[in-house]
Each structure stands twice: as structure tokens, then as C-alpha cells.
Write an enzyme that holds these catalytic residues in place. Structure first.
Site, PDB file in Angstrom:
ATOM      1  CG  ASP A   1      70.719  31.750  80.533  1.00 52.30           C
ATOM      2  OD1 ASP A   1      70.964  31.868  81.656  1.00 52.30           O
ATOM      3  OD2 ASP A   1      70.380  32.681  79.785  1.00 52.30           O
TER       4      ASP A   1
ATOM      5  CB  THR B   1      63.584  29.040  79.561  1.00 51.59           C
ATOM      6  OG1 THR B   1      62.796  30.055  78.681  1.00 51.59           O
ATOM      7  CG2 THR B   1      64.372  29.556  80.373  1.00 51.59           C
TER       8      THR B   1
ATOM      9  N   GLY C   1      68.721  37.323  81.033  1.00 57.38           N
ATOM     10  CA  GLY C   1      68.473  35.559  80.708  1.00 57.38           C
ATOM     11  C   GLY C   1      67.204  35.302  80.503  1.00 57.38           C
ATOM     12  CD  GLU C   2      63.600  34.983  83.744  1.00 56.37           C
ATOM     13  OE1 GLU C   2      62.733  35.498  83.059  1.00 56.37           O
ATOM     14  OE2 GLU C   2      63.846  34.993  84.968  1.00 56.37           O
ATOM     15  N   GLY C   3      65.511  34.050  78.039  1.00 55.97           N
ATOM     16  CA  GLY C   3      64.882  34.403  76.813  1.00 55.97           C
ATOM     17  C   GLY C   3      64.213  35.715  76.595  1.00 55.97           C
TER      18      GLY C   3
END
Length: 361
Positions: free
Chosen positions: A183, A64, A325-327
Site C-alpha cells: 500500500d 502496491t 508498507g509498500e509490500g
């Protein structure tokens, strides 16, 4: 630049099932040919990248990548910039969506400070959990405002790319069978949209979405800001490092480096959403052979993501209207890929199960 050059020079083309071993193994299983649909495709892609029909997935890492953006001061996000720093704390406290999904699929989360606008160190995070790891790889304290000038220098863009490569090299020592990208960065859909517009030679209106939930007035302002950034900086669509430097982000460059670094070691990369795929577009523009190592986990609700995937010729595994996001999407994609490999390795053959094989013409 030396690390980047060495990495790109050693990326190999992925050839799908070159000897037919994967297809032969599937044909022996006690199922009708092709009945597992895209799960068979997933297993074939993963094994083709890894190069062994007997490979397994044990070491799963989701990176991340966090970074701030100077363009946030233009009001292109529904959230204030300090949320980037606050979410890094949440990641390290294991309270974010990516932590939950990573635990669910048995993946490690590596949180990376590529360019958060405040100084971070591991001692700040008193509630660290074993499932998380913080890497300080800061290129700068957030990018510059792209409506005024370039986001970063060319040297910083190369440094951001090499951050991603270094992360892969470091994690290989712990074992690494598959990489997930993620991200965190307030306002990062703005540079991602700019990257897509430039590399895809597309209209800004076509590629720009609402990000974290902008209303119509804010969306139109965001479109004007992206147009202004492209007009002022004139990024060269034939030079992906120039595009990254002019209108990109530190975490986007880091994700591009992850793609390059993993491809160099024949490790499959599972992309998350819009920002992760912007990084993949940069990586692909630097070295097109990266494409064969990429797997699209899902299609984001963000408007331009479908266009990004089309440019990369990727069909997403899931359509869940995600835009976090974040993965998070990558974690779900890894789960499906691991399931496909287990099916191939653990199912009984016709002979083992005592099941009659299909009639042959």
C-alpha cells in the site's frame, strides 16, 4: 457488483494436505521429521492452496496499491498528502524499499493508482523500469473526509473491490503463482484503525497506533478523529462493504479485491502490514473462505496489527519491527515461501542420498 458476486461464489475452502501427499514427500527427505519447522508448514500451506504437490513458484507479483484520504486534512499523519503522489514516482523510478526487496526476491512490482488525489498517467513517468508497471484504476481523487461523512459511496466501494479482482484477472495472463499485497497512502492507518475497531468490535484506543511517527498529542487527536468518524457514519459491522464505504479507502478496497480475486483462482496471498491486513479483514468478512489463502508475512510495529492477525487466526512469519508498507514485508515473506518449496522439491531423499532412514517403532 456482477464481478464481485461471481468471484466470491467461486472461492473454495482450502483443505490442508487432503491426501497426505505433502507429509509423505517430506518424510522421504533426508532430514529428521519436522526439523525444518515453519518452512515445512509454509510449503504445506502453499501446496494445499495450489492443489499440486509438484508446484513451483515462478511468477511473483507484488501489487502496491495507492490512494489518498480526505481525513488527511485533519492532521492525522506526520507527512503531507502530496507524498502519496511523490512516492508513486519513486516506485516507478525503482528507488523505493519495495523496488529493492522485489528485485532481491525476483518479484514484479505493479503500482496501482486506486485513488491518488491527482490525475496520473504513464507518460508522466519518464524513468520507468521494466521491473515496474503502473496501472491506472482510479475510483476517485482521494476519499472524502470521514469526520464529515462517508469516505465513498457504496457503488465506489464495490468498484474498489472489483479493481483488485480485475488486477488478478489481468496478471493471470502473464503467469501468477503468488500475490504480495502492498500500500501507499498518506493517512491510511486512520481508516485501517477504524475498520479494525468496527469489524473487531474493539475500542479505538486499543487499535490505534502512531502511523508514520505521531507524537502523543497527535496520537490522541487521531483517536478522537477515528471515534468521531465512526459515530458520524455508523458503519454496520455485519456489512463489510458498508464498513469500507463509510470509513475505508480506495486502496484498502483494492487490496480486499486482490485477496478475493487471488483466492478465486487458488493463488496464495502474502499480506504485508497493517493496511494490507485491513483489506484482508474486509475480504474475509465478505467471504470467510478467503482466510485459507492468506499468509501473514510479518507483524507490524503498528499497534493494531497484532489484533488484526488474531481475528484472522494468522501467525506471522517475521517480527522485524517494520511499519513501512509498500509490500516490503510481503516481499520477504515470498522469499521464505519460495525457499520452502525449493527445499521440498530439490532436497535428496534418504534413498537418493544414501543416508540411513530413522528407526521405526
Amino acid at each position: 457488483m456482477k464481478l464481485l458476486k461471481h468471484t466470491t461464489e467461486h472461492i473454495q475452502e482450502v483443505v490442508t494436505d487432503p491426501c497426505g501427499d505433502i507429509k509423505t514427500k517430506f518424510k522421504r527427505l533426508a532430514i529428521p521429521i519436522g526439523s525444518l519447522g515453519r518452512l515445512e508448514e509454509l510449503a504445506t500451506v502453499y501446496i494445499s492452496i495450489r492443489g499440486s504437490v509438484n508446484c513451483t513458484i515462478k511468477h511473483k507479483t507484488i501489487f502496491t496499491m495507492a490512494g489518498d484520504h480526505g481525513v488527511a486534512e485533519e492532521g492525522v499523519s506526520a507527512f503531507p498528502q502530496q507524498v502519496t503522489r511523490q512516492m508513486v514516482q519513486n516506485f516507478m523510478d525503482a528507488g523505493a524499499a519495495i523496488n529493492v526487496l522485489a528485485r532481491h526476491v525476483g518479484a514484479k512490482v505493479v503500482v496501482v493508482d486506486c485513488g491518488v488525489a491527482t490525475h496520473l498517467n504513464k507518460n508522466q513517468f519518464s524513468n520507468q523500469c521494466q521491473e515496474q508497471d503502473l496501472r491506472i484504476k482510479k475510483v476517485g481523487l482521494g476519499t472524502k473526509n470521514i469526520t464529515i461523512g462517508p469516505a465513498m459511496s457504496r457503488d465506489e466501494a464495490i468498484q474498489a473491490l472489483e479493481v483488485g479482482i480485475e488486477l488478478v484477472e489481468e496478471e493471470l495472463k502473464n503467469g501468477l503463482d503468488i500475490v504480495g499485497t502492498g500500500d501507499m497512502g498518506i493517512a491510511n492507518t486512520t481508516p485501517s484503525s477504524a475498520i479494525l475497531a468496527v469489524l473487531g468490535k474493539l475500542d479505538v484506543e486499543t487499535v490505534t497506533g502512531r502511523g508514520t511517527g505521531l507524537d502523543e498529542e497527535a496520537l490522541q487527536r487521531k483517536i478522537r478523529i477515528i471515534k468521531k468518524a465512526i459515530d458520524i457514519n455508523q458503519p454496520d459491522p455485519h456489512d463489510p462493504i458498508d464498513v469500507l464505504a463509510k470509513v475505508g479507502g480506495y486502496e484498502i478496497g483494492g487490496i480486499a479485491g486482490l485477496c478475493l480475486g487471488a483466492a478465486r483462482h487458488r493463488i496464495p496471498i502474502v499480506l504485508d502490514g497493517f493496511i494490507s491486513t485491513a483489506g484482508a479483514l474486509i475480504a474475509h468478512a465478505i467471504e470467510p473462505k478467503v482466510k485459507g489463502h492468506l499468509i501473514a508475512s510479518h507483524i507490524s510495529a503498528e499497534k493494531g496489527h497484532k489484533l488484526m492477525l488474531k481475528l484472522l487466526d494468522k501467525i506471522p512469519l517475521l517480527d522485524l519491527n517494520l511499519r513501512l508498507g509498500e509490500g516490503t514485508g510481503a516481499a520477504l515473506g515470498i522469499n521464505l515461501i519460495e525457499a520452502s518449496i525449493k527445499l521440498l522439491n530439490e532436497m535428496a531423499t534418504f534413498q537418493e542420498a544414501g543416508v540411513s532412514e530413522p528407526n521405526r517403532e
